[in-house]
Design a protein around this motif. Structure first.
Motif, PDB file in Angstrom:
ATOM      1  N   SER A  35       0.807  -1.220   0.000  1.00  0.00           N
ATOM      2  CA  SER A  35       0.000   0.000   0.000  1.00  0.00           C
ATOM      3  C   SER A  35       0.839   1.268   0.000  1.00  0.00           C
ATOM      4  O   SER A  35       0.284   2.361  -0.066  1.00  0.00           O
ATOM      5  N   VAL A  36       2.168   1.143   0.086  1.00  0.00           N
ATOM      6  CA  VAL A  36       3.009   2.332   0.133  1.00  0.00           C
ATOM      7  C   VAL A  36       2.875   3.168  -1.133  1.00  0.00           C
ATOM      8  O   VAL A  36       2.732   4.392  -1.074  1.00  0.00           O
ATOM      9  N   TYR A  37       2.886   2.523  -2.285  1.00  0.00           N
ATOM     10  CA  TYR A  37       2.823   3.277  -3.549  1.00  0.00           C
ATOM     11  C   TYR A  37       1.540   4.082  -3.656  1.00  0.00           C
ATOM     12  O   TYR A  37       1.559   5.287  -3.922  1.00  0.00           O
ATOM     13  N   SER A  38       0.399   3.399  -3.452  1.00  0.00           N
ATOM     14  CA  SER A  38      -0.873   4.103  -3.621  1.00  0.00           C
ATOM     15  C   SER A  38      -1.033   5.231  -2.622  1.00  0.00           C
ATOM     16  O   SER A  38      -1.595   6.287  -2.942  1.00  0.00           O
ATOM     17  N   THR A  39      -0.515   5.033  -1.405  1.00  0.00           N
ATOM     18  CA  THR A  39      -0.674   6.066  -0.385  1.00  0.00           C
ATOM     19  C   THR A  39       0.247   7.248  -0.621  1.00  0.00           C
ATOM     20  O   THR A  39      -0.157   8.403  -0.462  1.00  0.00           O
ATOM     21  N   THR A  40       1.482   6.984  -1.026  1.00  0.00           N
ATOM     22  CA  THR A  40       2.436   8.072  -1.183  1.00  0.00           C
ATOM     23  C   THR A  40       2.338   8.738  -2.547  1.00  0.00           C
ATOM     24  O   THR A  40       2.052   9.928  -2.645  1.00  0.00           O
ATOM     25  N   VAL A  41       2.539   7.961  -3.604  1.00  0.00           N
ATOM     26  CA  VAL A  41       2.582   8.542  -4.941  1.00  0.00           C
ATOM     27  C   VAL A  41       1.226   9.108  -5.356  1.00  0.00           C
ATOM     28  O   VAL A  41       1.112  10.262  -5.767  1.00  0.00           O
ATOM     29  N   LEU A  42       0.175   8.298  -5.236  1.00  0.00           N
ATOM     30  CA  LEU A  42      -1.137   8.753  -5.685  1.00  0.00           C
ATOM     31  C   LEU A  42      -1.691   9.861  -4.803  1.00  0.00           C
ATOM     32  O   LEU A  42      -2.264  10.833  -5.291  1.00  0.00           O
ATOM     33  N   THR A  43      -1.527   9.731  -3.480  1.00  0.00           N
ATOM     34  CA  THR A  43      -2.128  10.701  -2.570  1.00  0.00           C
ATOM     35  C   THR A  43      -1.334  11.985  -2.491  1.00  0.00           C
ATOM     36  O   THR A  43      -1.886  13.082  -2.591  1.00  0.00           O
ATOM     37  N   VAL A  44      -0.008  11.865  -2.335  1.00  0.00           N
ATOM     38  CA  VAL A  44       0.812  13.057  -2.099  1.00  0.00           C
ATOM     39  C   VAL A  44       1.123  13.798  -3.380  1.00  0.00           C
ATOM     40  O   VAL A  44       1.018  15.028  -3.439  1.00  0.00           O
ATOM     41  N   PHE A  45       1.492  13.064  -4.427  1.00  0.00           N
ATOM     42  CA  PHE A  45       1.993  13.730  -5.630  1.00  0.00           C
ATOM     43  C   PHE A  45       0.916  13.932  -6.699  1.00  0.00           C
ATOM     44  O   PHE A  45       0.609  15.064  -7.068  1.00  0.00           O
ATOM     45  N   LEU A  46       0.342  12.840  -7.187  1.00  0.00           N
ATOM     46  CA  LEU A  46      -0.589  12.967  -8.302  1.00  0.00           C
ATOM     47  C   LEU A  46      -1.883  13.673  -7.908  1.00  0.00           C
ATOM     48  O   LEU A  46      -2.402  14.489  -8.674  1.00  0.00           O
ATOM     49  N   GLY A  47      -2.414  13.353  -6.718  1.00  0.00           N
ATOM     50  CA  GLY A  47      -3.679  13.948  -6.305  1.00  0.00           C
ATOM     51  C   GLY A  47      -3.644  15.471  -6.260  1.00  0.00           C
ATOM     52  O   GLY A  47      -4.379  16.142  -6.998  1.00  0.00           O
ATOM     53  N   PRO A  48      -2.802  16.068  -5.422  1.00  0.00           N
ATOM     54  CA  PRO A  48      -2.745  17.533  -5.366  1.00  0.00           C
ATOM     55  C   PRO A  48      -2.309  18.159  -6.687  1.00  0.00           C
ATOM     56  O   PRO A  48      -2.806  19.227  -7.067  1.00  0.00           O
ATOM     57  N   TYR A  77      -9.656  14.495 -10.556  1.00  0.00           N
ATOM     58  CA  TYR A  77      -8.692  13.492 -10.094  1.00  0.00           C
ATOM     59  C   TYR A  77      -9.383  12.169  -9.774  1.00  0.00           C
ATOM     60  O   TYR A  77      -8.893  11.094 -10.126  1.00  0.00           O
ATOM     61  N   ALA A  78     -10.537  12.243  -9.090  1.00  0.00           N
ATOM     62  CA  ALA A  78     -11.251  11.008  -8.738  1.00  0.00           C
ATOM     63  C   ALA A  78     -11.675  10.252  -9.985  1.00  0.00           C
ATOM     64  O   ALA A  78     -11.553   9.015 -10.057  1.00  0.00           O
ATOM     65  N   TYR A  79     -12.164  10.975 -10.991  1.00  0.00           N
ATOM     66  CA  TYR A  79     -12.541  10.324 -12.241  1.00  0.00           C
ATOM     67  C   TYR A  79     -11.320   9.716 -12.937  1.00  0.00           C
ATOM     68  O   TYR A  79     -11.403   8.639 -13.541  1.00  0.00           O
ATOM     69  N   THR A  80     -10.191  10.411 -12.866  1.00  0.00           N
ATOM     70  CA  THR A  80      -8.964   9.902 -13.482  1.00  0.00           C
ATOM     71  C   THR A  80      -8.518   8.598 -12.832  1.00  0.00           C
ATOM     72  O   THR A  80      -8.099   7.649 -13.511  1.00  0.00           O
ATOM     73  N   VAL A  81      -8.606   8.546 -11.506  1.00  0.00           N
ATOM     74  CA  VAL A  81      -8.241   7.319 -10.788  1.00  0.00           C
ATOM     75  C   VAL A  81      -9.158   6.178 -11.199  1.00  0.00           C
ATOM     76  O   VAL A  81      -8.708   5.048 -11.451  1.00  0.00           O
ATOM     77  N   SER A  82     -10.459   6.449 -11.283  1.00  0.00           N
ATOM     78  CA  SER A  82     -11.400   5.402 -11.706  1.00  0.00           C
ATOM     79  C   SER A  82     -11.070   4.891 -13.100  1.00  0.00           C
ATOM     80  O   SER A  82     -11.071   3.681 -13.357  1.00  0.00           O
TER      81      SER A  82
END
Length: 263
Positions: A35-48, A77-82
């Motif tokens: 879960s490290v990748y999804s929490t760090t990369v997706l949440t911290v970098f790509l999301g904001p 962003y939410a649509y992009t993740v989906s």
């Protein structure tokens, strides 16, 4: 005659039980690392980043228009993740066949929750040994719903409460995911681990786009992140009802595995 172990138990049975415990602990740690990748990369970098880009490109009403469709910048962003998760669902079988928060606060919170994930997994493991895995997972679903409800009432610009929510999320997330895989391992017939866990991962990816999609739609309709967060409670309510109806003891026996004293 087969050797005996503690209290006259067959040595083979003891070895099998020890191997099962090692397997379960392995899944605890795997899920924490996975879960490290999804929490760090997706949440911290790509999301904001994607959200800030979408807001900068939005029209006077706060909408962007990908492919000509009106989408609130906060939902982009939410649509992009989906969409990316749906794409991964399509791509994984092919690949298998071939082989606006302060960034410092957010980064610290993510690092914090990663450390707590291991603690959550171990805590859930202890609770499962005492109360049974199924009951513990059901309890974690209730905890998830309460955590999301707390997120709805989270005061704005209150870092302390933000960190407290991050702690609650990661303790529940790390434990519930790891324990779910551990419980699933009891339902797998011996010798078919790869087949069943491949199906588990595909089913996981196959529906993981629903959460971001519902979140995005809720924000699209309401313009409120709080309402979007609260909309996710429905997933945990449905999951609770479905899991509570599963006859886990019979399923374990049907798989040919020994039924634990507590399930």
């Amino acid at each position: 005659m087969a050797g005996t172990g503690v209290h006259g138990a067959p040595a083979e049975a003891l070895d099998e039980s020890a191997a099962r415990r090692r397997e379960q602990r392995g899944w605890y740690w795997y899920d924490w690392a996975n879960s490290v990748y999804s929490t760090t990369v997706l949440t911290v970098f790509l999301g904001p980043y994607l959200t800030s880009v979408a807001k900068a490109a939005a029209d006077a009403h706060g909408f962007v228009h990908p492919l000509g469709l009106p989408v609130r910048a906060g939902s982009f962003y939410a649509y992009t993740v989906s969409a990316s998760l749906l794409l991964s669902v399509v791509a994984m079988p092919l690949a298998g066949a071939l082989a606006d928060r302060d960034q410092t606060t957010l980064i610290v919170a993510v690092l914090l929750v990663q450390v707590l994930a291991a603690a959550g997994a171990l805590l859930m493991g202890r609770l499962a040994r005492r109360y049974g895995a199924q009951r513990t997972i059901l309890g974690s679903l209730v905890a998830w719903a309460l955590t999301l409800a707390a997120g709805y009432f989270l005061p704005a610009k209150a870092p302390l409460w933000f960190f407290a929510l991050a702690v609650g999320i990661r303790l529940v997330l790390g434990g519930s995911q790891a324990l779910s895989r551990s419980l699933f391992s009891h339902l797998v017939p011996r010798g078919k681990e790869a087949e069943y866990f491949s199906a588990y991962e595909i089913s996981d990816r196959g529906v993981s786009w629903l959460g971001p999609l519902v979140f995005g739609v809720a924000y699209q309709l309401t313009g409120s992140y709080r309402d979007a967060i609260l909309s996710l409670v429905a997933f945990f309510a449905v999951g609770f009802v479905l899991l509570a109806r599963v006859p886990v003891d019979r399923a374990i026996a049907a798989a040919g595995n020994p039924v634990p004293d507590r399930i």
